[in-house]
Motif scaffolding. Structure first.
Motif, PDB file in Angstrom:
ATOM      1  N   ARG A  43      22.412   0.627  12.921  1.00  0.00           N
ATOM      2  CA  ARG A  43      21.670   0.236  11.722  1.00  0.00           C
ATOM      3  C   ARG A  43      21.703  -1.284  11.551  1.00  0.00           C
ATOM      4  N   GLU A  60      13.313   1.720   6.799  1.00  0.00           N
ATOM      5  CA  GLU A  60      13.180   1.971   5.376  1.00  0.00           C
ATOM      6  C   GLU A  60      13.044   0.644   4.630  1.00  0.00           C
ATOM      7  N   PRO A  61      11.858   0.368   4.106  1.00  0.00           N
ATOM      8  CA  PRO A  61      11.708  -0.873   3.342  1.00  0.00           C
ATOM      9  C   PRO A  61      12.371  -0.730   1.975  1.00  0.00           C
ATOM     10  N   ILE A  74      12.250  -2.610  -1.541  1.00  0.00           N
ATOM     11  CA  ILE A  74      11.506  -3.668  -2.229  1.00  0.00           C
ATOM     12  C   ILE A  74      11.966  -3.756  -3.682  1.00  0.00           C
ATOM     13  N   GLY A  75      11.456  -4.695  -4.380  1.00  0.00           N
ATOM     14  CA  GLY A  75      11.795  -4.829  -5.797  1.00  0.00           C
ATOM     15  C   GLY A  75      12.578  -6.082  -6.109  1.00  0.00           C
ATOM     16  N   HIS A  77      10.605  -8.106  -8.576  1.00  0.00           N
ATOM     17  CA  HIS A  77       9.965  -7.344  -9.652  1.00  0.00           C
ATOM     18  C   HIS A  77      10.153  -8.059 -10.985  1.00  0.00           C
ATOM     19  N   LEU A 129      -2.983   6.672   4.914  1.00  0.00           N
ATOM     20  CA  LEU A 129      -1.907   5.856   4.341  1.00  0.00           C
ATOM     21  C   LEU A 129      -2.423   4.838   3.341  1.00  0.00           C
ATOM     22  N   VAL A 160      -4.320   2.248   3.858  1.00  0.00           N
ATOM     23  CA  VAL A 160      -4.400   0.878   4.357  1.00  0.00           C
ATOM     24  C   VAL A 160      -5.807   0.331   4.104  1.00  0.00           C
ATOM     25  N   PHE A 186       1.321  -3.856  -1.538  1.00  0.00           N
ATOM     26  CA  PHE A 186       2.228  -2.752  -1.843  1.00  0.00           C
ATOM     27  C   PHE A 186       1.839  -1.514  -1.046  1.00  0.00           C
ATOM     28  N   VAL A 187       0.547  -1.206  -1.053  1.00  0.00           N
ATOM     29  CA  VAL A 187       0.091   0.001  -0.371  1.00  0.00           C
ATOM     30  C   VAL A 187       0.148  -0.183   1.142  1.00  0.00           C
ATOM     31  N   LEU A 235       2.173  -2.011   2.807  1.00  0.00           N
ATOM     32  CA  LEU A 235       3.564  -2.019   3.257  1.00  0.00           C
ATOM     33  C   LEU A 235       4.084  -0.601   3.500  1.00  0.00           C
ATOM     34  N   MET A 236       3.475   0.351   2.791  1.00  0.00           N
ATOM     35  CA  MET A 236       3.850   1.752   2.967  1.00  0.00           C
ATOM     36  C   MET A 236       3.592   2.213   4.400  1.00  0.00           C
ATOM     37  N   VAL A 256       3.671  -7.241  -3.995  1.00  0.00           N
ATOM     38  CA  VAL A 256       4.298  -5.953  -3.733  1.00  0.00           C
ATOM     39  C   VAL A 256       5.150  -5.529  -4.941  1.00  0.00           C
ATOM     40  N   ASP A 257       5.938  -6.462  -5.447  1.00  0.00           N
ATOM     41  CA  ASP A 257       6.880  -6.110  -6.509  1.00  0.00           C
ATOM     42  C   ASP A 257       6.305  -6.288  -7.918  1.00  0.00           C
TER      43      ASP A 257
END
Lengths: 173, 367
Positions: free
Chosen positions: B10, B39-40, B42-43, B46, B215, B217, B333-334, B336-337, B365-366
């Motif tokens: 990891r 695993e992103p 984020i925040g 924010h 997704l 995008v 944000f979307v 990045l998913m 994103v945040d």
């Protein structure tokens, strides 16, 4: 080719199939208020039926109206170039809404955001945990009754989380 | 031979890392050099922007909205104003709309120049960044002449723009768009025809149409998969109907296509600006609206094409001077998913090349 509204006949077809649905219109968006029991079935139909072909979920947002909470879905079809808005209303003491992640993967983070900021719990979501706020953040920040300044009484009160609905909120190991 | 013990490793990628363009934190699980899981987290940035909107009036919100995607502030302003204007049924004067288009397209060029430089730097080419910054600076100077500010202009208003532009701005802009193609040619020799850059981006990250749509995008990455989808053409807003321009699309859906589309888009933006300058109508730049608008009760959802994709704002108005709820659909944000499913199975060395094409701006994103 410019984007168009979904035709009224198609909307009426939906209302016929799901009689509890309420029809509405905001500017150029036909809006349906759907019972939460129907939302997944309705979305399945919207996605797979050749007349609708809504393959793109643009946005999913939560709105707090105090008496009820609303989940708003904005749908779009790349093939047929029409759009539709769906709404699900839930009472603040029972914020369980079925997840649509199985239909559109893009719903994943949108639903996590609505859970994080409004406390709306999405049933069937693969990984429902906070996304923008920290894991130990008290309460749900975008609710209308959330205090702007520190209010210990509010922050210490009991609030329903995903676990109370029997959904485990796995923390990353 | 004894059994080799293997285990996944990891690795924490970020949040403080130069190629994450801000404070993106990726938890990457590696099996040797292969990425098995991402695993992103984020925040980190924010600010509760959407909550702040609920306690500010509409014209104050525009200034806050600038800070969302700080690399393309004009688009944020437009995205916020557009649904408000739809609710109020404001007729924006033609000159106001044309000035908006000029500003937004200049901003698109500035944003894409940043991408060009930063993406090159992510992949080890430092020189393009310095060149791009030189040209981006010229756009920033133009913004300063028109709005008084460089990054957060706060120039658009409900019903038009803040004030008319000067001749200095118009002449400077004309000169800029005339010179841009020559510069782009120069830049392309640095990246597009660079052997190492080609090896690192071509056939990396094969994206398909269905994958991208599912997704959510949008933007250049969606167009790289071959979908001719640009809201300026497919759902025209502002004055985009009046201009003649093309939408570049890719064929392979790889990193190179997503990169090249941005270069071609800059040329199209220059085309739009040139047409707008040549046909700039006279008259007022702003409709007669109050400074503190109170849109009628109702809701509106409007979308525009930002450099990063579909930027939309969902506004619920209760008839007061403050929005009841304003939700921003941020393209970063979307997009990045889509990073975790895209990165899975690739080499760790390709990770930067892959998520660099989404060009996520963490402020957006945040929010």
């Amino acid at each position: 080719m410019a984007t168009s509204e979904i035709t009224l006949e198609l909307v009426d077809r939906l209302v016929e199939k799901f009689p509890e649905t309420v029809k509405n219109k905001y500017l150029d968006w036909h809006t349906l208020i759907v019972r939460r029991e129907d939302i997944v079935e309705l979305c399945e139909m919207l996605k797979s039926d050749g007349e609708f072909e809504f393959n793109f979920l643009t946005d999913l947002s939560g709105v707090d109206y105090l008496e009820y909470m609303e989940v708003v879905y904005h749908l779009y079809s790349y093939e047929l170039q029409h759009k539709l808005c769906l709404k699900v209303r839930v009472k603040p003491d029972d914020l369980l809404v079925p997840s649509v992640t199985s239909l559109w993967s893009t719903a994943d983070w949108h639903e996590r955001e609505a859970y994080d900021l409004f406390g709306i719990v999405f049933e069937g979501h693969p990984n429902l945990k906070r996304i923008l706020c920290a894991e130990d953040f008290p309460g749900h920040a975008f609710r209308k009754d959330f205090p702007l300044e520190n209010d210990e009484e509010y922050l210490l009160r009991d609030e329903k989380t995903a676990e109370d609905y029997g959904i485990s909120e796995d923390l990353p190991s | 031979m004894p059994d080799l013990r293997t285990e996944t490793l990891r690795v924490n990628f970020g949040p403080q890392h130069p190629s994450t363009h801000g404070v993106l934190y990726l938890i990457v699980d590696l099996d040797g050099e292969i990425i098995v899981n991402v695993e992103p987290v984020i925040g980190y940035l924010h600010r509760g922007m959407e909550k702040i909107f609920e306690f500010r009036n509409y014209s104050q919100c525009i200034a806050i909205m600038d800070r969302s995607d700080y690399m393309s502030a004009f688009f944020n302003e437009m995205a916020f104003i557009y649904p408000v204007e739809e609710l109020m049924e404001v007729d924006v004067p033609k000159r106001g709309e044309y000035l908006r288009v000029i500003m937004m397209e200049l901003n698109r060029i500035a944003s894409h120049l940043l991408f060009y430089g930063a993406y090159g730097m992510d992949l080890g080419a430092v020189t393009p960044f310095l060149y791009c910054w030189r040209e981006r600076e010229k756009v920033m100077d133009l913004f300063e002449i028109a709005a008084g500010y460089r990054l957060h202009p706060n120039y658009f208003r409900v019903g038009g723009v803040k004030e008319d532009v000067t001749d200095e701005f118009l002449e400077g802009t004309m000169q800029f768009v005339k010179e841009l193609p020559t510069w782009l040619e120069e830049y392309e020799t640095l990246l597009s025809y660079n052997e190492i850059f080609n090896l690192r981006t071509r056939n990396v990250g094969k994206m398909t149409k269905e994958w991208a749509i599912n997704l959510g995008v949008t933007g250049p990455v969606l167009r790289a998969t071959g979908i001719r989808w640009d809201l300026r053409k497919t759902d025209p807003y502002s004055a985009y109907d009046d201009f003649d321009f093309d939408i570049p699309v890719g064929t392979h859906g790889d990193c190179f296509d997503a990169y090249r589309i941005r270069v071609l888009e800059m040329l199209q933006s220059a085309r739009i600006i040139e047409q707008a300058l040549n046909n700039l109508p006279g008259g007022p730049v702003r409709a007669k609206t109050k400074l503190n608008v109170s849109p009628p009760k109702g809701e509106a959802y409007a979308r525009i094409e930002s450099p990063r994709g579909e930027l939309a704002c969902y506004i619920v108005s209760d008839g007061t001077q403050k929005p009841y709820r304003a939700k921003v659909r941020a393209p970063s944000f979307v997009n990045l998913m889509a990073v975790p499913p895209l990165l899975k199975g690739h080499l760790i060395a390709d990770a930067i090349a892959l998520f660099g094409i989404f060009e996520p701006v963490m402020g957006e994103v945040d929010r």
